[in-house]
Structure formats: structure tokens, C-alpha cells
Design a protein around this motif. Structure first.
Motif, PDB file in Angstrom:
ATOM      1  N   ALA A   1      35.817  10.558  67.203  1.00  0.00           N
ATOM      2  CA  ALA A   1      37.102   9.928  67.496  1.00  0.00           C
ATOM      3  C   ALA A   1      37.907  10.762  68.484  1.00  0.00           C
ATOM      4  O   ALA A   1      38.382  10.258  69.510  1.00  0.00           O
ATOM      5  CB  ALA A   1      37.890   9.731  66.201  1.00  0.00           C
ATOM      6  N   TYR A   2      38.060  12.051  68.201  1.00  0.00           N
ATOM      7  CA  TYR A   2      38.865  12.897  69.084  1.00  0.00           C
ATOM      8  C   TYR A   2      38.226  13.043  70.459  1.00  0.00           C
ATOM      9  O   TYR A   2      38.935  13.120  71.471  1.00  0.00           O
ATOM     10  CB  TYR A   2      39.095  14.256  68.432  1.00  0.00           C
ATOM     11  CG  TYR A   2      40.072  14.164  67.279  1.00  0.00           C
ATOM     12  CD1 TYR A   2      41.435  14.055  67.511  1.00  0.00           C
ATOM     13  CD2 TYR A   2      39.619  14.156  65.958  1.00  0.00           C
ATOM     14  CE1 TYR A   2      42.331  13.936  66.456  1.00  0.00           C
ATOM     15  CE2 TYR A   2      40.503  14.041  64.907  1.00  0.00           C
ATOM     16  CZ  TYR A   2      41.862  13.935  65.156  1.00  0.00           C
ATOM     17  OH  TYR A   2      42.749  13.803  64.114  1.00  0.00           O
ATOM     18  N   GLN A   3      36.917  13.051  70.507  1.00  0.00           N
ATOM     19  CA  GLN A   3      36.243  13.123  71.801  1.00  0.00           C
ATOM     20  C   GLN A   3      36.446  11.860  72.626  1.00  0.00           C
ATOM     21  O   GLN A   3      36.306  11.893  73.854  1.00  0.00           O
ATOM     22  CB  GLN A   3      34.749  13.387  71.580  1.00  0.00           C
ATOM     23  CG  GLN A   3      34.459  14.779  71.052  1.00  0.00           C
ATOM     24  CD  GLN A   3      33.013  14.966  70.627  1.00  0.00           C
ATOM     25  OE1 GLN A   3      32.317  13.990  70.279  1.00  0.00           O
ATOM     26  NE2 GLN A   3      32.536  16.196  70.642  1.00  0.00           N
ATOM     27  N   HIS A   4      36.793  10.761  71.971  1.00  0.00           N
ATOM     28  CA  HIS A   4      37.047   9.490  72.658  1.00  0.00           C
ATOM     29  C   HIS A   4      38.548   9.218  72.844  1.00  0.00           C
ATOM     30  O   HIS A   4      38.929   8.148  73.323  1.00  0.00           O
ATOM     31  CB  HIS A   4      36.423   8.320  71.885  1.00  0.00           C
ATOM     32  CG  HIS A   4      34.943   8.229  72.015  1.00  0.00           C
ATOM     33  ND1 HIS A   4      34.069   8.987  71.252  1.00  0.00           N
ATOM     34  CD2 HIS A   4      34.162   7.476  72.838  1.00  0.00           C
ATOM     35  CE1 HIS A   4      32.821   8.697  71.586  1.00  0.00           C
ATOM     36  NE2 HIS A   4      32.843   7.785  72.546  1.00  0.00           N
TER      37      HIS A   4
ATOM     38  N   ALA B   1      40.602   0.062  66.155  1.00  0.00           N
ATOM     39  CA  ALA B   1      39.483  -0.264  65.268  1.00  0.00           C
ATOM     40  C   ALA B   1      39.900  -0.066  63.822  1.00  0.00           C
ATOM     41  O   ALA B   1      40.905   0.599  63.528  1.00  0.00           O
ATOM     42  CB  ALA B   1      38.277   0.613  65.595  1.00  0.00           C
ATOM     43  N   ILE B   2      39.113  -0.648  62.923  1.00  0.00           N
ATOM     44  CA  ILE B   2      39.342  -0.493  61.495  1.00  0.00           C
ATOM     45  C   ILE B   2      38.023  -0.112  60.831  1.00  0.00           C
ATOM     46  O   ILE B   2      36.942  -0.333  61.369  1.00  0.00           O
ATOM     47  CB  ILE B   2      39.889  -1.791  60.855  1.00  0.00           C
ATOM     48  CG1 ILE B   2      38.876  -2.938  61.030  1.00  0.00           C
ATOM     49  CG2 ILE B   2      41.229  -2.154  61.463  1.00  0.00           C
ATOM     50  CD1 ILE B   2      39.291  -4.219  60.303  1.00  0.00           C
ATOM     51  N   GLY B   3      38.139   0.476  59.631  1.00  0.00           N
ATOM     52  CA  GLY B   3      36.951   0.755  58.847  1.00  0.00           C
ATOM     53  C   GLY B   3      36.314   2.085  59.166  1.00  0.00           C
ATOM     54  O   GLY B   3      36.954   3.014  59.633  1.00  0.00           O
ATOM     55  N   GLY B   4      35.023   2.170  58.894  1.00  0.00           N
ATOM     56  CA  GLY B   4      34.326   3.437  59.065  1.00  0.00           C
ATOM     57  C   GLY B   4      34.607   4.377  57.907  1.00  0.00           C
ATOM     58  O   GLY B   4      34.860   3.955  56.781  1.00  0.00           O
ATOM     59  N   ASP B   5      34.583   5.652  58.200  1.00  0.00           N
ATOM     60  CA  ASP B   5      34.811   6.665  57.170  1.00  0.00           C
ATOM     61  C   ASP B   5      35.516   7.855  57.798  1.00  0.00           C
ATOM     62  O   ASP B   5      35.879   7.830  58.975  1.00  0.00           O
ATOM     63  CB  ASP B   5      33.485   7.093  56.525  1.00  0.00           C
ATOM     64  CG  ASP B   5      32.447   7.525  57.562  1.00  0.00           C
ATOM     65  OD1 ASP B   5      32.818   8.237  58.522  1.00  0.00           O
ATOM     66  OD2 ASP B   5      31.262   7.153  57.429  1.00  0.00           O
ATOM     67  N   LEU B   6      35.732   8.899  57.009  1.00  0.00           N
ATOM     68  CA  LEU B   6      36.427  10.094  57.476  1.00  0.00           C
ATOM     69  C   LEU B   6      35.525  11.316  57.418  1.00  0.00           C
ATOM     70  O   LEU B   6      35.982  12.429  57.159  1.00  0.00           O
ATOM     71  CB  LEU B   6      37.704  10.309  56.652  1.00  0.00           C
ATOM     72  CG  LEU B   6      38.753   9.216  56.811  1.00  0.00           C
ATOM     73  CD1 LEU B   6      39.861   9.370  55.775  1.00  0.00           C
ATOM     74  CD2 LEU B   6      39.333   9.226  58.217  1.00  0.00           C
ATOM     75  N   THR B   7      34.235  11.095  57.656  1.00  0.00           N
ATOM     76  CA  THR B   7      33.313  12.225  57.717  1.00  0.00           C
ATOM     77  C   THR B   7      33.562  13.031  58.987  1.00  0.00           C
ATOM     78  O   THR B   7      34.115  12.533  59.967  1.00  0.00           O
ATOM     79  CB  THR B   7      31.859  11.731  57.710  1.00  0.00           C
ATOM     80  OG1 THR B   7      31.659  10.880  58.841  1.00  0.00           O
ATOM     81  CG2 THR B   7      31.543  10.974  56.423  1.00  0.00           C
TER      82      THR B   7
ATOM     83  N   SER C   1      26.665   2.564  60.429  1.00  0.00           N
ATOM     84  CA  SER C   1      25.481   3.201  60.997  1.00  0.00           C
ATOM     85  C   SER C   1      25.751   3.933  62.304  1.00  0.00           C
ATOM     86  O   SER C   1      24.856   4.570  62.854  1.00  0.00           O
ATOM     87  CB  SER C   1      24.393   2.147  61.240  1.00  0.00           C
ATOM     88  OG  SER C   1      24.879   1.129  62.115  1.00  0.00           O
ATOM     89  N   SER C   2      26.981   3.850  62.819  1.00  0.00           N
ATOM     90  CA  SER C   2      27.280   4.454  64.108  1.00  0.00           C
ATOM     91  C   SER C   2      28.665   5.097  64.079  1.00  0.00           C
ATOM     92  O   SER C   2      29.594   4.569  63.461  1.00  0.00           O
ATOM     93  CB  SER C   2      27.235   3.396  65.215  1.00  0.00           C
ATOM     94  OG  SER C   2      27.710   3.921  66.442  1.00  0.00           O
ATOM     95  N   VAL C   3      28.810   6.240  64.775  1.00  0.00           N
ATOM     96  CA  VAL C   3      30.117   6.884  64.872  1.00  0.00           C
ATOM     97  C   VAL C   3      30.740   6.652  66.245  1.00  0.00           C
ATOM     98  O   VAL C   3      31.723   7.299  66.608  1.00  0.00           O
ATOM     99  CB  VAL C   3      30.018   8.401  64.590  1.00  0.00           C
ATOM    100  CG1 VAL C   3      29.541   8.653  63.171  1.00  0.00           C
ATOM    101  CG2 VAL C   3      29.112   9.096  65.612  1.00  0.00           C
ATOM    102  N   ASN C   4      30.187   5.720  67.016  1.00  0.00           N
ATOM    103  CA  ASN C   4      30.750   5.397  68.321  1.00  0.00           C
ATOM    104  C   ASN C   4      32.036   4.582  68.176  1.00  0.00           C
ATOM    105  O   ASN C   4      32.231   3.874  67.179  1.00  0.00           O
ATOM    106  CB  ASN C   4      29.746   4.613  69.160  1.00  0.00           C
ATOM    107  CG  ASN C   4      28.577   5.474  69.597  1.00  0.00           C
ATOM    108  OD1 ASN C   4      28.727   6.680  69.794  1.00  0.00           O
ATOM    109  ND2 ASN C   4      27.417   4.856  69.753  1.00  0.00           N
TER     110      ASN C   4
END
Length: 244
Positions: free
Chosen positions: A41-44, A28-34, A9-12
Motif C-alpha cells: 500500500a505505502y509503495q503505491h 479500495a475496500i477489503g483485504g487484510d492488514l498483513t 490472493s493478491s496484495v496489488n
């Protein structure tokens, strides 16, 4: 320090300074590649990398490999090669072909599978992922791609089907990027290939500080328009600060 599982539910992302020391930088692990998650990710200061069939892994290593465009280095042999220049170069004209070629380049397998390619293609269509193409006649023989975050470019992968094709692509991209206000290229993890071209390591904390500053600064408006890249532009010397 603990490994975080990303929520759907979050891209943070968690603070990169909380990444594991071993393996270096695993955050971190998981999430997706949208596209939204990749851009976040790159902004962080985070990037994905994982083996085929694994859960998605997200990294922010310490130290971080970077290349300052003005510090790019061409060996004497590469200089001689570029003076003859058998290639022509373009920007953002065949992104899909470039990322596919990067995936096909590695005989021992690649993490750049269909889902990865789709995510970066979405970023490209949103104007945030970019490619450099190297041509020999009408044949695509080399290139690179990555993600733009203000005046920082996060390099992802490159390929060569001819000698020096990817090296020439990086040299020409450094020229173009610097001329349009670009200040830093993220190389992620130092390897002999990028080190030979002028990349070096800095502490992660320093990288994140530069990312924070450069992400707020814009490039010239025409920087990412599809265009030809020429090493013969009289206003842009080929190697202004080469080291022998």
C-alpha cells in the motif's frame, strides 16, 4: 472511477488516480492488514483508515499533505521550549509502546486496533516501520511512528502526554531523517496541527511521482538503527530554515 474490492490472493492495488472524488481518495475496500499488504500500500501511495467494526478502507487523497524536512516550522514559543529541552529522544527503541500509546491517546475511539498494531509491528520487525520515542526521565511521554519507503517516510500517528512532546519528536525526526538522506514526509491529509509545523498540500500526481523516484533511493545505512536523537548535535543546527 469505481471502488475496487481487494482480492485475498493478491496484495496489488489499483491505480491511485482512479480513487473516488467523494469521499476524497477512497480507492479500495477489503483485504487484510498483513505486513506484505501494508508495505505494498505505502509503495503505491495508499494508506488504510477505517472506523472500528467497518470493512478495511484504503485511501489515496488528492491533494496530498507533505512535509519537506528543511521546511519544518517551529513557532517562537516552541523554539524557546526546545532550547530548554526537558525531554530526551530515541529512535526505534519502543515501537510497540508507541503505537499502543497512539491508539490509547484518542478518547473518541481509534482505528488503531489490535489487528492494525500487529500489522505495523510486523513491518517494524521487518525493518520498514519506525518509531520516535520522547522520554521524561524513564517515562514515555510522546512519540510518533510511520513507514519508510526509500527516502520518503509515511507518517502514521503521534501522541503526547506532555505539552509539545509530539511536536518536538517531529522536529528531531526531521533533523535526523534529512541528515541521513531523507527528502519527504507524507502527512496524508493536512490538518491544523501538521500545517503549523510546515506541512503543505501538493497534487496527488506530483506526490506519486516523487514517491516513485524516492522509493528507489536509499538512506544512509545507519539511519534506522536504534539510537539516541539529540537536538544539540553541533553538526546539525536545530532550526536551519525557521520562519517566524
Amino acid at each position: 472511477m469505481r471502488l475496487v474490492k481487494l482480492e485475498a490472493s493478491s496484495v496489488n492495488f489499483p491505480d491511485p488516480e482512479t480513487a473516488l472524488q467523494e469521499p476524497n481518495g477512497l480507492l479500495a475496500i477489503g483485504g487484510d492488514l498483513t505486513a506484505p499488504r501494508l508495505l505494498s500500500a505505502y509503495q503505491h501511495g495508499v494508506f488504510p483508515w477505517f472506523e472500528p467494526g467497518e470493512m478495511i478502507l484504503w485511501w489515496s487523497p488528492d491533494p496530498r499533505a507533505i512535509l519537506v524536512p528543511e521546511e519544518r516550522h517551529a513557532s517562537r514559543s516552541l523554539k524557546r521550549f526546545m532550547r530548554k529541552m526537558p525531554f530526551r529522544f530515541t529512535l526505534n527503541q519502543q515501537f510497540e509502546q508507541v503505537i499502543h500509546a497512539c491508539a490509547m491517546q484518542r478518547e473518541d475511539g481509534t482505528w488503531i486496533g489490535p489487528l492494525v498494531q500487529r500489522g505495523y509491528q510486523e513491518l517494524h520487525e521487518a525493518g520498514r516501520a519506525h518509531s520516535v520515542e520522547v522520554w521524561e526521565g524513564d517515562e514515555l511521554v510522546g512519540g510518533l511512528y510511520g513507514v519508510s519507503v526509500g527516502r520518503l517516510f509515511c507518517g502514521e500517528s503521534m501522541f503526547s502526554r506532555r505539552e509539545n512532546a509530539s511536536k518536538c519528536a517531529l522536529m528531531l525526526f526531521c533533523q535526523h531523517f534529512s541528515r541521513n538522506g531523507g527528502e519527504l514526509i507524507d502527512c496524508q491529509v493536512l490538518n491544523p496541527h501538521t500545517a503549523s509545523l510546515g506541512a503543505r498540500e501538493i497534487p496527488r500526481r506530483q506526490f506519486l511521482q516523487q514517491l516513485s523516484e524516492l522509493s528507489q533511493r536509499a538512506l544512509a545505512p545507519d539511519c534506522w538503527l536504534p539510537q539516541d536523537l539529540s537536538p544539540h548535535d553541533e553538526d546539525l543546527p536545530v532550526f536551519p530554515k525557521d520562519r517566524e
